[in-house]
Design a protein around this motif. Structure first.
Motif, PDB file in Angstrom:
ATOM      1  N   UNK A  61       0.818  -1.208   0.000  1.00  0.00           N
ATOM      2  CA  UNK A  61       0.000   0.000   0.000  1.00  0.00           C
ATOM      3  C   UNK A  61       0.851   1.257   0.000  1.00  0.00           C
ATOM      4  N   UNK A  62       1.945   1.233   0.772  1.00  0.00           N
ATOM      5  CA  UNK A  62       2.855   2.383   0.798  1.00  0.00           C
ATOM      6  C   UNK A  62       3.547   2.553  -0.547  1.00  0.00           C
ATOM      7  N   UNK A  63       3.951   1.442  -1.151  1.00  0.00           N
ATOM      8  CA  UNK A  63       4.560   1.508  -2.481  1.00  0.00           C
ATOM      9  C   UNK A  63       3.590   2.152  -3.471  1.00  0.00           C
ATOM     10  N   UNK A  64       2.325   1.745  -3.387  1.00  0.00           N
ATOM     11  CA  UNK A  64       1.313   2.281  -4.297  1.00  0.00           C
ATOM     12  C   UNK A  64       1.112   3.781  -4.067  1.00  0.00           C
ATOM     13  N   UNK A  73       9.002   3.641  -5.911  1.00  0.00           N
ATOM     14  CA  UNK A  73      10.101   3.173  -5.059  1.00  0.00           C
ATOM     15  C   UNK A  73      11.176   2.476  -5.881  1.00  0.00           C
ATOM     16  N   UNK A  74      12.414   2.722  -5.515  1.00  0.00           N
ATOM     17  CA  UNK A  74      13.529   2.109  -6.226  1.00  0.00           C
ATOM     18  C   UNK A  74      13.664   0.645  -5.828  1.00  0.00           C
ATOM     19  N   UNK A  75      14.479  -0.073  -6.599  1.00  0.00           N
ATOM     20  CA  UNK A  75      14.735  -1.469  -6.261  1.00  0.00           C
ATOM     21  C   UNK A  75      15.340  -1.605  -4.881  1.00  0.00           C
ATOM     22  N   UNK A  92       8.239   2.154   7.537  1.00  0.00           N
ATOM     23  CA  UNK A  92       7.455   3.348   7.211  1.00  0.00           C
ATOM     24  C   UNK A  92       8.114   3.997   5.999  1.00  0.00           C
ATOM     25  N   UNK A  93       7.750   3.521   4.817  1.00  0.00           N
ATOM     26  CA  UNK A  93       8.385   4.001   3.600  1.00  0.00           C
ATOM     27  C   UNK A  93       7.949   5.417   3.241  1.00  0.00           C
ATOM     28  N   UNK A  94       6.712   5.766   3.555  1.00  0.00           N
ATOM     29  CA  UNK A  94       6.212   7.091   3.190  1.00  0.00           C
ATOM     30  C   UNK A  94       6.990   8.208   3.888  1.00  0.00           C
ATOM     31  N   UNK A  95       7.485   7.921   5.074  1.00  0.00           N
ATOM     32  CA  UNK A  95       8.243   8.955   5.798  1.00  0.00           C
ATOM     33  C   UNK A  95       9.533   9.307   5.071  1.00  0.00           C
ATOM     34  N   UNK A  96      10.030   8.373   4.228  1.00  0.00           N
ATOM     35  CA  UNK A  96      11.250   8.644   3.466  1.00  0.00           C
ATOM     36  C   UNK A  96      11.046   9.824   2.513  1.00  0.00           C
ATOM     37  N   UNK A  97       9.819   9.966   1.995  1.00  0.00           N
ATOM     38  CA  UNK A  97       9.542  11.045   1.055  1.00  0.00           C
ATOM     39  C   UNK A  97       9.685  12.413   1.716  1.00  0.00           C
ATOM     40  N   UNK A  98       9.501  12.447   3.037  1.00  0.00           N
ATOM     41  CA  UNK A  98       9.564  13.707   3.765  1.00  0.00           C
ATOM     42  C   UNK A  98      10.994  14.066   4.171  1.00  0.00           C
ATOM     43  N   UNK A  99      11.959  13.212   3.842  1.00  0.00           N
ATOM     44  CA  UNK A  99      13.352  13.450   4.256  1.00  0.00           C
ATOM     45  C   UNK A  99      14.215  13.882   3.081  1.00  0.00           C
ATOM     46  N   UNK A 100      13.625  14.627   2.164  1.00  0.00           N
ATOM     47  CA  UNK A 100      14.381  15.111   1.015  1.00  0.00           C
ATOM     48  C   UNK A 100      15.509  16.034   1.491  1.00  0.00           C
ATOM     49  N   UNK A 101      16.723  15.711   1.086  1.00  0.00           N
ATOM     50  CA  UNK A 101      17.891  16.494   1.488  1.00  0.00           C
ATOM     51  C   UNK A 101      18.063  17.701   0.572  1.00  0.00           C
ATOM     52  N   UNK A 102      18.027  17.457  -0.734  1.00  0.00           N
ATOM     53  CA  UNK A 102      18.153  18.509  -1.730  1.00  0.00           C
ATOM     54  C   UNK A 102      17.723  17.928  -3.073  1.00  0.00           C
ATOM     55  N   UNK A 103      17.861  18.715  -4.126  1.00  0.00           N
ATOM     56  CA  UNK A 103      17.528  18.257  -5.474  1.00  0.00           C
ATOM     57  C   UNK A 103      18.801  18.174  -6.312  1.00  0.00           C
ATOM     58  N   UNK A 104      18.824  17.224  -7.240  1.00  0.00           N
ATOM     59  CA  UNK A 104      19.945  17.109  -8.166  1.00  0.00           C
ATOM     60  C   UNK A 104      19.801  18.157  -9.262  1.00  0.00           C
ATOM     61  N   UNK A 105      20.781  18.219 -10.145  1.00  0.00           N
ATOM     62  CA  UNK A 105      20.705  19.139 -11.286  1.00  0.00           C
ATOM     63  C   UNK A 105      19.517  18.831 -12.183  1.00  0.00           C
ATOM     64  N   UNK A 106      19.055  17.587 -12.145  1.00  0.00           N
ATOM     65  CA  UNK A 106      17.920  17.175 -12.984  1.00  0.00           C
ATOM     66  C   UNK A 106      16.591  17.303 -12.242  1.00  0.00           C
ATOM     67  N   UNK A 107      16.628  17.881 -11.053  1.00  0.00           N
ATOM     68  CA  UNK A 107      15.405  18.097 -10.298  1.00  0.00           C
ATOM     69  C   UNK A 107      14.919  16.873  -9.541  1.00  0.00           C
TER      70      UNK A 107
END
Length: 327
Positions: A61-64, A73-75, A92-107
């Motif tokens: 469900x979290x993956x979805x 989600x990555x492999x 708790x995979x969804x919490x990972x989305x809230x831990x964005x450190x920064x963005x790459x050059x490609x966004x």
């Protein structure tokens, strides 16, 4: 969603989640021995261990949900989550989305893919000195660089200092051609790769020219005090105990240090003891110091890297057992 059925918002989202040739379902079967059946936009988990089925339903469900938000989600994330389910834990995979450190050059988001990586990022935020120890491909260096870039952009620090021991040259850089930058560059190249992914090359080069990003061999750190800096010591398994002490005592006010290394790949000459191996016992319990141990489960490179790391670990473990039997 019931305990054993996961309903996805649409068949299109489900198709993106499953991947090419239903690779996600194959991974579930490989890791848990469970064959998930897809009908329409539903994923049905067969009867069996009720706790396993419930935990698996939660993770699917979290993956979805992640896929519906535009972040499949990555492999590595899938493997880590399913390993935790196999151990009776619910990630708790969804919490990972809230831990964005920064963005790459490609966004693209730079964020933790595994629980170990999340704990690593949390440690960097909360501690003054962080040791990240683990095998290749676990994101030790990349995440440290990402955190340093985020700190620089938010003006929490004034500069980034990149440090590496130059073991192959015996720290005798005078015998190498070129100026100091040209002599050290081959040893700092892995750090460059991370920066080029996070900063436009022209900005990175400008930062280097102005000293905002400084590159230094470990031998050149003696006698310095670094204030308002984010200092990364990479390949720290190739430091001696004396060098490690020298490096750690360079921190000035407002500075943070991240030390990364793999204690299974020590290249010190003459059988010298690695400073990274001994530092845990020396600094155990010191306030402001954190240790993060990453394992093969935190490998986020190509899937084959995780299998290679596991194969070497198994080989070395069996070799140690055989040696003990001989002794």
């Amino acid at each position: 969603m019931s305990a054993r059925t996961v309903t996805v918002a649409s068949e299109d989202i489900l198709a993106r989640l499953l991947g090419v040739r239903d690779e996600m379902l194959s991974l579930v079967e490989e890791k848990l021995g469970v064959r998930v059946v897809v009908r329409g936009s539903d994923m049905h988990i067969p009867d069996g261990d009720p706790l396993l089925a419930e935990d698996l339903a939660s993770v699917l469900g979290q993956f979805a949900d992640m896929t519906a938000r535009g972040v499949r989600p990555s492999g590595a994330e899938m493997r880590c989550a399913l390993d935790m389910v196999a151990e009776g834990r619910r990630p708790d995979m969804l919490s990972m989305l809230e831990r964005t450190v920064c963005l790459t050059n490609r966004g693209q988001q730079v964020r933790p893919f595994t629980q170990g990586q999340r704990e690593y990022i949390d440690a960097i935020e909360s501690s003054d000195v962080v040791f990240s120890i683990g095998p290749a491909g676990t994101g030790k260096t990349y995440l440290a660089v990402a955190m340093s870039v985020a700190a620089l952009k938010s003006a929490r620090i004034n500069r980034i200092v990149l440090v590496r021991p130059v073991v192959e040259a015996g720290e005798r850089l005078g015998f190498l051609p070129g100026d100091l930058h040209e002599k050290v560059e081959p040893y700092i190249r892995p750090l460059y790769d991370a920066f080029y992914d996070l900063l436009p090359p022209e900005r990175f080069n400008r930062y280097v020219e102005k000293g905002v990003i400084e590159i230094a061999p470990l031998a050149y750190m003696r006698g310095r005090t670094l204030n308002s800096s984010f200092i990364i010591l990479d390949e720290a398994q190739n430091t001696t105990k004396e060098q490690m002490k020298m490096f750690l005592t360079r921190l000035g006010l407002g500075s943070k240090a991240v030390v990364t290394g793999d204690i299974t790949q020590v290249d010190l000459p003459g059988g010298k003891e690695s400073g990274l191996k001994s530092v845990r016992d020396i600094l155990r319990g010191v306030e402001g110091v954190a240790f993060c141990d990453l394992t093969n489960r935190d490998v986020v490179r190509h899937d084959i890297v995780q299998r290679i790391v596991m194969a070497y670990e198994e080989y070395e473990k069996n070799g140690a057992v055989s040696q003990a039997l001989v002794s």
